[in-house]
Design an enzyme around this catalytic site. Structure first.
Site: not given
Length: 499
Positions: A23, A123
């Site tokens: 990520h 996110d």
């Protein structure tokens, strides 16, 4: 990328990734792109990760951290993903709120020269970050680090459950075609669905991880927009099917191809900087690069099959083999690799500077887990892929690589030396695969160049986050919940009860 107009007030975006390597790999280059457009950026790590990364900041970039609630010696591995998620929200929320609080003040020079936070890009696996920002009046966008095709699969879970496609029962024919994922009816099989779509437990219940991922994907429709690290040339159909469920969608990738920063800037692992020197001693397209990413764990038996297949293929290989990948037998595994192939034909490292490796002339193919970052990096460099997906979105990425883009091979659900050997040879020697990979790389280069689809989308996104747009009235929210409820009330109830 265009600079911010000088007559506009400064904008400060807080970027908050899920605290895992994959990520960070895409969200930090995104932050760098914002810097290039004249935006102030706070990049938010967990305290544990901030101690592990390069913190070289710039006048408009700062790094901040929040606690994840786990002890320092916690492994934070693939086996503990749900534990990380359960701990992060209650542990990080207070510190996160404090970072956003200056946005409620009237000062224009809060916190050491940074303006107040005017926008959050969180996110998509951190829905609490989106909810808290909106509660405090800070517009929030969701960023998904997975492929659009996998997000469409998660968005389609209620339909798949309603059709009886999911969970896939134990012993089922995994090559059976799948209905219920729009636009993929002609090539998607049961084995290509995200790994959590397979039955969980003796009764074949829905995997708890699948329920969480489906719930979080549905939650993305609450964000002001959804950002993807992809490009329309790769995933036009999936993006088109996702867009009606979201308030806006931006496809701005591949970000690794845009970023000028060294790969080490994103890495939680110490990279072996001798990799490229070793590659320099090999002929063009003569080396297989092997990496199964930052999370995959393989058994001693699987390691032996991979090693035997690589040695049998006859090519030199560079293997990024994390210290925790094979467990307690790692040291023996390393020595076995060297002994089996010979020192001149194998180099095994804990972690490699992957972008530099993939663009090296000596690399002929990439044996990969088909994580989205690795897939994009291989695509951007025109390197044929041999895909062995481990979990989550990797299954569907692997299928697209082989069946849609034609740039690689898919060997999911099997780990046998003969198959590894055959697929490595084909990926190294197939002119058709190489031509397709290089053609796709040229298209991606056009996408990120000025006037290309991704470059234009990034400019549109920058325009979106500046104050004249942020102050606009929210657009209407599509009724995805109604669609979910009518398709599968049980699944909606399951989603709502997950913390």
């Amino acid at each position: 990328m265009a600079d911010r107009p000088t007559d506009m007030a400064p904008v400060h975006v807080l970027v908050f990734p899920w605290p895992l390597q994959g990520h960070i790999n895409s969200m930090l280059p995104f932050a760098e792109g914002l810097l290039g457009a004249g935006v102030h950026v706070t990049f938010l790590h967990t305290e544990h990760n901030l101690r592990r990364v390069d913190r070289a900041a710039s006048p408009r970039l700062r790094f901040a951290s929040v606690p994840d609630g786990l002890p320092d010696d916690h492994p934070r591995s693939v086996a503990h993903l749900s534990e990380i998620g359960r701990s992060l929200r209650p542990s990080a929320s207070a510190a996160y709120r404090a970072l956003l609080a200056p946005a409620l003040s009237t000062g224009s020079n809060a916190d050491g020269g940074f303006p107040p936070v005017s926008c959050v890009v969180a996110d998509g696996l951190l829905p609490f970050a989106i909810d808290i920002a909106e509660e405090l009046g800070v517009p929030a966008l969701a960023f998904r680090t997975e492929s659009a095709c996998s997000i469409l699969a998660y968005l389609s879970v209620p339909s798949l459950v309603g059709l009886g496609e999911v969970p896939v029962p134990a012993g089922a024919d995994l090559d059976e075609p799948v209905r219920g994922v729009p636009g993929m009816e002609g090539f998607l099989r049961r084995r290509d669905l995200p790994s959590s779509c397979r039955g969980h437990g003796e009764a074949g219940e829905l995997d708890p991880m699948l329920q969480v991922l489906a719930k979080y994907t549905a939650h993305s429709c609450k964000a002001r927009a959804l950002i993807f690290n992809t490009t329309a040339s790769l995933e036009r159909s999936a993006l088109a099917h996702i867009a009606p469920h979201m308030r806006d969608v931006f496809a701005i990738g591949p970000l690794n191809a845009i970023s000028a920063a060294p790969a080490s800037a994103t890495s939680l692992w110490r990279e072996d900087d001798g990799c490229t020197a070793w590659l320099d001693g090999h002929a063009d397209r003569s080396v297989v690069y092997v990496s199964l990413g930052s999370l995959a764990i393989i058994s001693r038996e699987q390691f032996a099959e991979f090693l035997s297949g690589l040695v049998g293929a006859g090519y030199a290989f560079l293997w990024a083999l994390r210290p925790d990948m094979v467990g307690a037998s790692q040291s023996a595994a390393l020595q076995e690799a060297v002994d089996a192939a010979g020192k001149s034909k194998v180099r095994v490292v804990d972690w490699a500077p992957q972008r530099d490796v993939l663009r090296h002339r000596a690399v002929g193919c990439f044996l990969t887990h088909a994580g989205w970052n690795s897939t994009l990096e291989g695509i951007a460099e025109g390197v044929p892929l041999a895909c062995w997906p481990f979990f989550a979105d990797q299954q569907i990425n692997s299928r697209f690589t082989a069946a849609v883009w034609g740039t690689g091979l898919d060997m999911k659900d099997v780990c046998e030396r003969a198959v590894v050997e055959r697929m490595v040879r084909e990926a190294m020697e197939s002119g058709e695969l190489r031509r397709s990979a290089q053609a796709l790389a040229r298209q991606v280069t056009r996408d990120i160049a000025e006037g290309g689809s991704s470059a234009s989308e990034f400019e549109r996104l920058v325009g979106w986050i500046f104050p004249n747009r942020l102050r606009a009235q929210p657009v209407s929210l599509p009724s995805i919940q109604g669609t979910v409820q009518s398709t599968c009330p049980t699944m909606l109830s399951a989603m709502q009860c997950i913390p």
